[in-house]
Design an enzyme around this catalytic site. Structure first.
Site, PDB file in Angstrom:
ATOM      1  N   CYS A 197       0.926  -1.137   0.025  1.00 16.68           N
ATOM      2  CA  CYS A 197       0.083   0.086  -0.022  1.00 16.68           C
ATOM      3  C   CYS A 197       0.824   1.243  -0.033  1.00 16.68           C
ATOM      4  O   CYS A 197       1.619   1.462   0.979  1.00 16.68           O
ATOM      5  CB  CYS A 197      -0.865  -0.224   1.266  1.00 16.68           C
ATOM      6  SG  CYS A 197      -1.764   1.436   1.321  1.00 16.68           S
TER       7      CYS A 197
ATOM      8  N   THR B 200      -8.532   0.348   6.273  1.00 21.36           N
ATOM      9  CA  THR B 200      -7.372   0.901   5.676  1.00 21.36           C
ATOM     10  C   THR B 200      -6.105   0.714   6.417  1.00 21.36           C
ATOM     11  O   THR B 200      -6.196   0.480   7.507  1.00 21.36           O
ATOM     12  CB  THR B 200      -7.712   2.189   5.345  1.00 21.36           C
ATOM     13  OG1 THR B 200      -7.849   2.996   6.516  1.00 21.36           O
ATOM     14  CG2 THR B 200      -8.716   2.257   4.356  1.00 21.36           C
TER      15      THR B 200
ATOM     16  N   TYR C 264      -5.184   6.466  -9.114  1.00 18.13           N
ATOM     17  CA  TYR C 264      -6.384   5.522  -8.796  1.00 18.13           C
ATOM     18  C   TYR C 264      -7.687   6.070  -9.626  1.00 18.13           C
ATOM     19  O   TYR C 264      -8.549   5.048 -10.061  1.00 18.13           O
ATOM     20  CB  TYR C 264      -6.656   5.510  -7.317  1.00 18.13           C
ATOM     21  CG  TYR C 264      -5.922   4.590  -6.386  1.00 18.13           C
ATOM     22  CD1 TYR C 264      -6.198   3.344  -6.154  1.00 18.13           C
ATOM     23  CD2 TYR C 264      -4.430   5.157  -6.254  1.00 18.13           C
ATOM     24  CE1 TYR C 264      -5.466   2.473  -5.229  1.00 18.13           C
ATOM     25  CE2 TYR C 264      -3.560   4.232  -5.437  1.00 18.13           C
ATOM     26  CZ  TYR C 264      -4.078   3.109  -5.063  1.00 18.13           C
ATOM     27  OH  TYR C 264      -3.065   2.176  -4.158  1.00 18.13           O
TER      28      TYR C 264
END
Length: 328
Positions: free
Chosen positions: A41, A108, A172
């Site tokens: 990530c 997250t 993204y």
């Protein structure tokens, strides 16, 4: 998903802070908290970098979720028994649920977990790095750099905000766009910003001032993933990073700086994006390339001057338990 097929990130976070005096939520305390990241990530990568630069390994433990997850949560599938060895949980969702039963938002990383209670304290990725650099000073190593100096804060904020909007999140917005118009708009903003950064970095070693700052920490995680993932997987394919001389040199300079490249695991990065994003890559096939050994090639950026750590010093090597595989 916003109108017109545009990707819109859910930015609803647990914003409790961990501060030196504890007045904003929780007090800084050595050994009390665990920083949970995933090597895959980019948002978590920021926190891993700052923790390394500040030398906080001995006071803020590190939990590493694996690269694969489903709609439920990041999971600790790489740990023995599939559980985080400190928190004792299989899914990061468990720590969110302990904080707020029925937690309605995304699970997250990065997330800082209070070990005694098992609750997530915060997953506010922007605030986490700023606080690791400021509120944890009593526990930082000698020679820790100042990543958010007062005299440069306005410029750091301006650059970092543009980088977030058009680059960090822009890739993204390209990759998850559901309609052509939304993709075209995101693509134009991404490359407009990358062209501006290419021009900026052609004449200076770092984004702001002559040392590493928070702005560099925020740009690097996207650049290091660009050719391996975003160029093809997210259709950000006007050029490769290796075809932009200033950005490619800058990215290699950072990669070879202690605290940056030693947080990167390309295999986990590719496994996450190509396996988890079924709608984009339904076969789950993970590409073999690119050749990551190029990240260790000479960059020549020293000729632009600058001192990466300012009056400080580079961090030592990571603990053996946190070392990532060497580039091969």
């Amino acid at each position: 998903m916003a109108a017109g097929g545009a990707f819109e990130r859910d930015r609803s976070y647990l914003t409790t802070r961990i501060t030196a005096d504890g007045r904003d939520g929780r007090p800084v305390e050595a050994g009390r908290y665990r920083l949970v990241i995933a090597r895959a990530c980019p948002w978590a990568n920021r926190a891993a970098i700052v923790r390394r630069l500040m030398g906080l390994e001995g006071v803020l433990s590190l939990g590493v979720a694996g690269p694969l997850h489903d709609e439920r949560s990041w999971a600790f599938h790489r740990d023995p028994g599939g559980r985080d060895p400190v928190l004792g949980i299989e899914l990061l969702r468990e720590a969110y649920e302990r904080r707020q039963p029925g937690y309605p938002h995304g699970i997250t990383v990065p997330a800082i977990v209070d070990v005694p209670s098992g609750e997530v304290v915060t997953n506010d990725f922007e605030r986490i790095t700023l606080d690791l650099g400021s509120q944890w000073r009593a526990h930082q190593r000698d020679g820790a750099p100042e990543l958010y100096p007062e005299r440069w804060r306005d410029e750091i904020d301006e650059v970092a905000d543009a980088v977030y909007r058009d680059v960090n999140d822009g890739v993204y917005q390209c990759g998850f766009a559901r309609e052509q118009g939304a993709y075209d708009e995101a693509y134009a903003r991404l490359w407009g910003r990358l062209d501006a950064l290419e021009e900026r970095l052609a004449r200076r070693r770092y984004l702001v001032g002559d040392t590493l700052t928070e702005a560099d920490v925020r740009l690097f995680p996207t650049l290091v993933r660009f050719d391996a993932v975003y160029h093809g997987h997210f259709k950000c394919n006007r050029q490769k990073l290796t075809e932009m001389p200033a950005l490619w040199g800058y990215a290699r300079d950072l990669f070879q700086t202690p605290g940056f490249g030693d947080t990167i695991d390309f295999d986990q990065i590719k496994a996450h994006y190509y396996v988890v994003h079924h709608a984009i890559n339904p076969t789950g096939i993970v590409p073999r390339g690119p050749d990551v050994r190029a990240w260790l090639s000479p960059h020549g950026r020293e000729a632009l001057g600058g001192r990466p750590f300012g009056e400080g010093t580079p961090p030592g090597p990571p603990p053996a338990s946190e070392a990532v595989p060497p580039l091969t």
